[in-house]
Design an enzyme around this catalytic site. Structure first.
Site, PDB file in Angstrom:
ATOM      1  N   ALA A  11      19.961 -30.792  24.010  1.00  0.00           N
ATOM      2  CA  ALA A  11      18.786 -29.986  24.378  1.00  0.00           C
ATOM      3  C   ALA A  11      18.917 -29.405  25.782  1.00  0.00           C
ATOM      4  O   ALA A  11      18.037 -28.675  26.233  1.00  0.00           O
ATOM      5  CB  ALA A  11      17.526 -30.840  24.282  1.00  0.00           C
ATOM      6  N   GLY A  12      20.000 -29.717  26.472  1.00  0.00           N
ATOM      7  CA  GLY A  12      20.184 -29.238  27.840  1.00  0.00           C
ATOM      8  C   GLY A  12      20.716 -27.814  27.874  1.00  0.00           C
ATOM      9  O   GLY A  12      21.002 -27.205  26.837  1.00  0.00           O
ATOM     10  N   ILE A  14      23.699 -26.560  29.082  1.00  0.00           N
ATOM     11  CA  ILE A  14      25.057 -26.409  28.536  1.00  0.00           C
ATOM     12  C   ILE A  14      25.108 -26.944  27.106  1.00  0.00           C
ATOM     13  O   ILE A  14      25.676 -26.305  26.214  1.00  0.00           O
ATOM     14  CB  ILE A  14      26.093 -27.113  29.439  1.00  0.00           C
ATOM     15  CG1 ILE A  14      26.091 -26.487  30.842  1.00  0.00           C
ATOM     16  CG2 ILE A  14      27.489 -27.032  28.815  1.00  0.00           C
ATOM     17  CD1 ILE A  14      27.005 -27.175  31.856  1.00  0.00           C
ATOM     18  N   GLY A  15      24.492 -28.105  26.870  1.00  0.00           N
ATOM     19  CA  GLY A  15      24.520 -28.718  25.531  1.00  0.00           C
ATOM     20  C   GLY A  15      23.966 -27.794  24.459  1.00  0.00           C
ATOM     21  O   GLY A  15      24.465 -27.764  23.328  1.00  0.00           O
ATOM     22  N   ALA A  78      25.791 -35.061  27.603  1.00  0.00           N
ATOM     23  CA  ALA A  78      24.633 -35.680  28.265  1.00  0.00           C
ATOM     24  C   ALA A  78      25.038 -36.252  29.611  1.00  0.00           C
ATOM     25  O   ALA A  78      25.992 -37.018  29.703  1.00  0.00           O
ATOM     26  CB  ALA A  78      24.079 -36.793  27.382  1.00  0.00           C
ATOM     27  N   SER A 121      33.722 -32.551  35.340  1.00  0.00           N
ATOM     28  CA  SER A 121      33.329 -31.583  36.379  1.00  0.00           C
ATOM     29  C   SER A 121      34.412 -31.463  37.428  1.00  0.00           C
ATOM     30  O   SER A 121      35.115 -32.436  37.737  1.00  0.00           O
ATOM     31  CB  SER A 121      32.045 -32.069  37.034  1.00  0.00           C
ATOM     32  OG  SER A 121      31.770 -31.297  38.191  1.00  0.00           O
ATOM     33  N   TYR A 181      27.109 -38.321  42.091  1.00  0.00           N
ATOM     34  CA  TYR A 181      27.357 -37.640  40.815  1.00  0.00           C
ATOM     35  C   TYR A 181      28.856 -37.554  40.537  1.00  0.00           C
ATOM     36  O   TYR A 181      29.320 -37.870  39.432  1.00  0.00           O
ATOM     37  CB  TYR A 181      26.734 -36.239  40.865  1.00  0.00           C
ATOM     38  CG  TYR A 181      27.133 -35.345  39.727  1.00  0.00           C
ATOM     39  CD1 TYR A 181      26.834 -35.684  38.415  1.00  0.00           C
ATOM     40  CD2 TYR A 181      27.814 -34.152  39.950  1.00  0.00           C
ATOM     41  CE1 TYR A 181      27.206 -34.863  37.370  1.00  0.00           C
ATOM     42  CE2 TYR A 181      28.187 -33.327  38.909  1.00  0.00           C
ATOM     43  CZ  TYR A 181      27.882 -33.684  37.612  1.00  0.00           C
ATOM     44  OH  TYR A 181      28.260 -32.876  36.586  1.00  0.00           O
ATOM     45  N   ASN A 210      31.639 -23.951  38.356  1.00  0.00           N
ATOM     46  CA  ASN A 210      30.202 -23.721  38.564  1.00  0.00           C
ATOM     47  C   ASN A 210      29.622 -22.900  37.414  1.00  0.00           C
ATOM     48  O   ASN A 210      29.868 -21.707  37.322  1.00  0.00           O
ATOM     49  CB  ASN A 210      29.986 -23.053  39.923  1.00  0.00           C
ATOM     50  CG  ASN A 210      30.395 -23.980  41.058  1.00  0.00           C
ATOM     51  OD1 ASN A 210      31.571 -24.326  41.186  1.00  0.00           O
ATOM     52  ND2 ASN A 210      29.449 -24.413  41.849  1.00  0.00           N
TER      53      ASN A 210
END
Ligand code: UD1
Length: 348
Positions: A11-12, A14-15, A78, A121, A181, A210
């Site tokens: 639901a994000g 990128i996701g 996620a 990342s 992170y 990015n």
């Protein structure tokens, strides 16, 4: 070949794009999302591309086990992202990103699901690549606060303190996370690498640079700079550019990130392997702010000379390995993509 895929974080920002790209490629998708408040101000969407989103946290082993039923592979998006607020965020970053991944890997092993594409990342590198005229390739130390306060933003040679030239960072670069992170993303990679050997299984780790594009969340302490600039301009405020605006990044469009996930799923190579996912056309933060301000007709960027503790100066990617081994090349040039993004809807 149709693969039955579990997408976490579906639901994000990128996701969601990844889920829709997998569906468009003909795959069968199960969508999972915790609706974490760092990523969602309100309730997350109930469906993504017509697939219902199961509401579950990865730390819930039972829910993960159920979601893995009938699945061939996991595309693991996620995560809690960004700089966060302060060290009070530390347990939640580790909980979501590392404990969540550990539970997922354990349940995958039990269920016989042996393939994962991991959203990693470029933050795992810390600073990008640099070369010294006298000493060749070097890795600079973290920048000192006194230097940053004096407006000395460029890292220097750790051996002779000379100026450095930024170079492309490839996947063999030393990994040196410089934020909570970043440490949790590197721990995810390490857990996955150990898991592939023990199973044995396959994990393709995609080191996103990015990411920007339509549906990016409005600014929060967890947002990337493109969303922060866009949100400022939408409110009639000037984008605030830190340092001198000459720090360099690679802005990669979210539809290209989604395409990289589809390519990585198809690759299915054994063991663990990491890839930069980047446009290959680096730009400066100041240029991004100027492009967005000009396109929206908003106020010109304000270059503040301020800085964020822990920020790195330049991270510029080599996209060569992903091109050679996954057949992935970004289709959207940032010059076009950022112009379109200036008018694209943000997620509320
Ligand atoms: C970002 C993401 C990181 C992601 C990585 C790769 C955040 C906070 N960071 O790291 O999660 O994994 O890209 O996709 O989500 N800046 C300004 N003005 C602002 C905010 C930032 O000038 O209002 C500058 C920063 O000082 C930095 C640059 O913009 O120099 C990029 O910042 P940011 O978007 O946070 O990205 P990264 O640190 O590159």
């Amino acid at each position: 070949m149709v693969t039955r895929v579990l997408v976490t974080g579906a639901a994000g920002f990128i996701g969601g794009h990844v889920t829709r790209a997998l569906l468009a490629a003909g795959h069968d998708v199960t969508a999972l999302d915790a609706g974490h408040p760092a990523a969602h101000r309100g309730a997350p969407p109930a469906t993504v591309g017509d697939v219902p989103v199961r509401a579950a946290d990865l730390r819930d082993a039972g829910a993960v086990r159920d979601a893995l039923t009938g699945v061939d592979a996991v595309v693991h998006q996620a995560a809690m992202v960004g700089m966060g607020v302060d060290l009070d965020d530390l347990p939640e970053y580790v909980g979501c990103n590392d404990l969540g991944t550990a539970v997922l890997l354990a349940q995958m092993a039990r269920a016989g699901v042996r393939r994962m594409v991991l959203a990693s990342s470029m933050v795992v590198y810390g600073e990008g690549g640099y070369a010294c005229a006298a000493h060749g390739p070097v890795r600079p130390e973290p920048r000192r606060t006194a230097d940053l306060e004096a407006g000395r933003f460029e890292p220097t040679c750790p051996r002779c303190a000379a100026d450095l030239t930024p170079t492309l960072v490839d996947e063999e670069a030393r990994l040196e996370p410089r934020s909570v992170y970043a440490a949790t993303k590197l721990a995810q990679e390490h857990l996955c690498a150990v898991w592939t050997a023990a199973c044995p299984g396959s994990v393709v780790a995609l080191r996103y640079h990015n990411v920007y594009g339509p549906g990016m969340p409005r600014d929060t302490p967890y947002s990337g700079v493109a969303a922060i600039f866009r949100s400022a301009l939408a409110d009639g405020r000037a984008p605030r550019v830190f340092e001198d605006g000459r720090q360099r990044r690679d802005f990669v469009h979210v539809t290209d990130v989604a395409a990289a996930n589809v390519a990585a799923l198809a690759a299915g190579r054994p063991g663990f392997r990491a890839y930069n996912v980047a446009s290959g056309s680096p730009t400066t933060i100041g240029a991004v702010a100027t492009a967005l301000a000009r396109t929206t007709g908003g106020p010109a960027p304000e270059v503040t000379g301020g800085f964020r503790a822990g920020d790195v100066r330049h991270v510029v990617a080599s996209p060569a390995r992903a091109a050679a081994e996954l057949g992935f090349r970004a289709a959207v040039d940032p010059a076009t993509g950022l112009t379109d993004f200036a008018a694209a809807p943000l997620r509320p």
